[in-house]
Design a protein around this motif. Structure first.
Motif, mmCIF file in Angstrom:
data_model
loop_
_atom_site.group_PDB
_atom_site.id
_atom_site.type_symbol
_atom_site.label_atom_id
_atom_site.label_comp_id
_atom_site.label_asym_id
_atom_site.label_seq_id
_atom_site.Cartn_x
_atom_site.Cartn_y
_atom_site.Cartn_z
ATOM 1 N N GLY A 169 43.352 69.416 59.008
ATOM 2 C CA GLY A 169 42.038 69.884 58.620
ATOM 3 C C GLY A 169 41.815 70.057 57.135
ATOM 4 N N VAL A 170 42.806 69.676 56.320
ATOM 5 C CA VAL A 170 42.694 69.840 54.878
ATOM 6 C C VAL A 170 42.115 68.576 54.250
ATOM 7 N N ALA A 171 41.245 68.772 53.252
ATOM 8 C CA ALA A 171 40.704 67.658 52.477
ATOM 9 C C ALA A 171 41.331 67.682 51.089
ATOM 10 N N HIS A 172 41.948 66.587 50.710
ATOM 11 C CA HIS A 172 42.629 66.461 49.419
ATOM 12 C C HIS A 172 41.766 65.585 48.518
ATOM 13 N N ARG A 173 41.407 66.087 47.330
ATOM 14 C CA ARG A 173 40.500 65.379 46.441
ATOM 15 C C ARG A 173 41.257 64.729 45.292
ATOM 16 N N ALA A 174 40.847 63.550 44.908
ATOM 17 C CA ALA A 174 41.443 62.874 43.756
ATOM 18 C C ALA A 174 40.487 61.813 43.232
ATOM 19 N N ARG A 175 40.788 61.335 42.030
ATOM 20 C CA ARG A 175 39.969 60.259 41.457
ATOM 21 C C ARG A 175 40.306 58.911 42.082
ATOM 22 N N PHE A 176 41.580 58.723 42.467
ATOM 23 C CA PHE A 176 42.032 57.449 43.032
ATOM 24 C C PHE A 176 42.974 57.712 44.199
ATOM 25 N N VAL A 177 43.150 56.686 45.012
ATOM 26 C CA VAL A 177 44.072 56.747 46.154
ATOM 27 C C VAL A 177 44.968 55.513 46.106
ATOM 28 N N VAL A 178 46.247 55.704 46.400
ATOM 29 C CA VAL A 178 47.151 54.590 46.691
ATOM 30 C C VAL A 178 47.525 54.696 48.164
ATOM 31 N N CYS A 179 47.148 53.709 48.949
ATOM 32 C CA CYS A 179 47.525 53.650 50.360
ATOM 33 C C CYS A 179 48.744 52.745 50.481
ATOM 34 N N ALA A 180 49.890 53.348 50.753
ATOM 35 C CA ALA A 180 51.146 52.601 50.828
ATOM 36 C C ALA A 180 51.695 52.637 52.250
ATOM 37 N N LEU A 181 50.819 52.349 53.198
ATOM 38 C CA LEU A 181 51.184 52.366 54.608
ATOM 39 C C LEU A 181 51.267 50.948 55.168
ATOM 40 N N PRO A 182 52.107 50.729 56.181
ATOM 41 C CA PRO A 182 52.072 49.448 56.891
ATOM 42 C C PRO A 182 50.694 49.235 57.517
ATOM 43 N N LEU A 183 50.317 47.988 57.673
ATOM 44 C CA LEU A 183 48.982 47.685 58.204
ATOM 45 C C LEU A 183 48.719 48.314 59.572
ATOM 46 N N PRO A 184 49.641 48.273 60.535
ATOM 47 C CA PRO A 184 49.329 48.884 61.838
ATOM 48 C C PRO A 184 49.039 50.381 61.736
ATOM 49 N N THR A 185 49.698 51.073 60.813
ATOM 50 C CA THR A 185 49.481 52.504 60.640
ATOM 51 C C THR A 185 48.091 52.792 60.101
ATOM 52 N N MET A 186 47.552 51.871 59.331
ATOM 53 C CA MET A 186 46.210 52.057 58.770
ATOM 54 C C MET A 186 45.130 52.046 59.852
ATOM 55 N N ARG A 187 45.471 51.570 61.051
ATOM 56 C CA ARG A 187 44.497 51.593 62.149
ATOM 57 C C ARG A 187 44.104 53.017 62.541
ATOM 58 N N MET A 188 44.930 53.984 62.175
ATOM 59 C CA MET A 188 44.654 55.379 62.531
ATOM 60 C C MET A 188 43.788 56.089 61.493
ATOM 61 N N ILE A 189 43.360 55.374 60.449
ATOM 62 C CA ILE A 189 42.591 55.982 59.366
ATOM 63 C C ILE A 189 41.165 55.436 59.372
ATOM 64 N N ALA A 190 40.196 56.324 59.264
ATOM 65 C CA ALA A 190 38.793 55.918 59.118
ATOM 66 C C ALA A 190 38.475 55.810 57.628
ATOM 67 N N PHE A 191 38.204 54.607 57.161
ATOM 68 C CA PHE A 191 37.867 54.382 55.757
ATOM 69 C C PHE A 191 36.347 54.348 55.612
ATOM 70 N N THR A 192 35.825 55.145 54.671
ATOM 71 C CA THR A 192 34.403 55.133 54.348
ATOM 72 C C THR A 192 34.262 54.994 52.831
ATOM 73 N N PRO A 193 33.639 53.912 52.359
ATOM 74 C CA PRO A 193 33.104 52.796 53.139
ATOM 75 C C PRO A 193 34.217 51.996 53.801
ATOM 76 N N ALA A 194 33.812 51.168 54.754
ATOM 77 C CA ALA A 194 34.787 50.359 55.483
ATOM 78 C C ALA A 194 35.506 49.407 54.533
ATOM 79 N N LEU A 195 36.742 49.060 54.899
ATOM 80 C CA LEU A 195 37.488 48.080 54.118
ATOM 81 C C LEU A 195 36.765 46.737 54.122
ATOM 82 N N PRO A 196 36.927 45.925 53.069
ATOM 83 C CA PRO A 196 36.388 44.567 53.104
ATOM 84 C C PRO A 196 36.863 43.834 54.354
ATOM 85 N N LYS A 197 36.057 42.898 54.833
ATOM 86 C CA LYS A 197 36.291 42.289 56.147
ATOM 87 C C LYS A 197 37.692 41.695 56.291
ATOM 88 N N ALA A 198 38.143 40.914 55.311
ATOM 89 C CA ALA A 198 39.455 40.281 55.456
ATOM 90 C C ALA A 198 40.556 41.329 55.553
#
Length: 467
Positions: free
Chosen positions: A270-299
């Protein structure tokens, strides 16, 4: 570094981005090599960084089994001389490297080949009527035939796998092998321990070339293959300790909301962490559990949805007494049965491994996945006793690792299926607004640990250019 577990709550926030002020420069999602290397580099240039990790431990797919005899590696097995970033950071952090022991048991003349229930040494296999390969390949261990058949890689370098001009090879390896006239029996044996696809139909020829080019690049650099004293997991642990900012464990990211001014990363506590930038260093299947807003580019979104990752099941068995030697062979096995491969975990190189590892790839994992832990170990030991009768009573179950069943990994490594390199390899390393991406799957040159380190460096450099 302040290392915190799930019980520590750092902040709460209102959901609207416009009402939030970034208190950090960068949030890194994932405490594997890629994320930690990015965090260290960003801190070195004065940025404030926080690392969020969903699991209970540091390291991602670098995993030393400290509770198994001999401390075998379940991921990130060795550090090659060409792994310049990995070696450099290891040295910076005061960790010691030692040459990997070359076991006398890991010799071709001691390999056991077990095909359709029959046991052979390599010489016997070369002369066997059961051997379906042409003369040029009959005397090879079966797991080396595929790379020999596809021939030397036509890529100019490992990095060239991403070049669109090579898309013509991003096709099923099975098609090419059939065109070469291989029989169904030969194709079946080539598929058994192919680590780059569940089946040959799901294996990209271009990915096979990339793997070959990767090996060619590695062997250009002279020097020993090494391991870190105490286990390779000591590297990500030391990287985490070296950070000034927080590394928060058991914080699974569920949403990333970003706009032109910053980002809010929301975790499952339930915590929101604020920053100017994000580095997502997760395997692609794990990223399926994250809601990105705005959505990731289609490819990139398509890659997250469908990218193939390697199915790998490992069975670590502790040796209570040596069960080999009388016939000159070793606990070094290639099989088209359920065990597939067995390796002695002989890091000392003295021929007395404290444990052995059964390594199963791809489609065969399904026959093991449905078993509980007790049945899993019993089956592994019973199957080994069929090949090595003297092993009865000499093995005990120690550990089961199934990377493809680990929700925070999704598999052992990215297994580019046909057309996926062409469609996705460039897109998945491109920033999406204030969100940057790292991980071995986004590497541009070498594979594995060094790809993770290279990708972390790239993501950090991208942010530093904008910060």
């Amino acid at each position: 570094m302040k290392l915190a577990g799930a019980g520590v709550v750092l902040a709460t926030s209102q959901p609207l981005l416009r009402a939030q002020v970034a208190s950090l420069d960068v949030i890194v999602i994932g405490a594997g090599l890629a994320g930690l290397h990015a965090a260290r580099l960003l801190e070195a240039f004065g940025l404030k960084v926080r690392v969020l990790e969903a699991s209970k431990r540091i390291g991602g797919r670098i995993f030393t089994l400290d509770d198994v005899a001999g401390k075998p590696e379940a991921g990130g097995n060795q550090i090659g001389a060409a792994y310049a970033r990995t070696v450099d950071v290891t040295t910076q952090l005061g960790l010691k490297l030692e040459p990997s022991g070359r076991s006398p048991l890991l010799r071709d003349d001691r390999l056991v080949i077990h095909v359709d229930g029959e046991r052979y040494d390599l010489a016997e296999w070369g002369n066997s009527a059961a051997n379906p390969f042409a003369e040029a390949f009959r005397n090879l261990p079966p797991d080396r035939v595929l790379s020999r058949v596809v021939g030397p890689s036509p890529l100019e370098s490992a990095a060239a796998f991403r070049d669109p001009k090579h898309a013509k090879w991003d096709v099923p390896a099975l098609n090419v092998l059939r065109e070469k006239g291989f029989s169904p029996a030969a194709l079946q044996l080539m598929a058994v321990t192919n680590g780059l696809g569940d089946t040959l139909a799901e294996t990209s020829l271009l990915n096979l070339f990339y793997a070959q080019s990767n090996i060619a690049e590695i062997i250009k650099i002279k020097g020993p293959t090494q391991n870190i004293v105490g286990g390779n997991q000591r590297l990500p642990e030391a990287m985490a300790r070296s950070l000034k900012g927080d590394v928060l464990l058991q914080r699974r990211v569920v949403a990333v909301d970003a706009d032109t001014r910053g980002a809010v990363v929301r975790t499952d506590d339930g915590v929101a962490h604020r920053a100017r930038f994000v580095v997502c260093a997760l395997p692609l299947p794990t990223m399926r559990m994250i809601a990105f807003t705005p959505a990731l580019p289609k490819a990139h979104a398509d890659a997250v949805a469908v990218a193939a990752y390697g199915k790998v099941t490992q069975i670590h068995l502790e040796v209570t007494r040596p069960f080999w030697g009388d016939d000159g062979l070793a606990p070094y096995l290639w099989s088209n049965g359920p065990l597939e491969r067995v390796f002695p975990q002989d890091s000392r190189g003295d021929g007395n491994p404290p444990s052995v590892i059964v390594w199963i790839n791809g489609a065969e994992c399904a026959s093991w996945d449905r078993l509980d832990d007790a049945a899993f170990g019993a089956r592994a030991i019973a199957e080994l006793e069929k090949v090595y009768p003297a092993s009865k009573g000499a093995l005990r179950m120690a550990k089961r690792i199934s990377w493809h069943h680990n929700a925070l990994a999704g598999g052992a490594w990215i297994n580019w299926a046909p057309t996926q390199i062409t469609r996705f390899a460039h897109a998945i390393s491109q920033p999406a607004g204030r969100v940057h991406f790292a991980g071995e799957h986004t590497g541009h040159t070498l594979r594995g640990m060094e790809a993770a380190m290279e990708s972390g460096e790239r993501a950090a450099t991208e942010i530093l250019a904008r910060a």
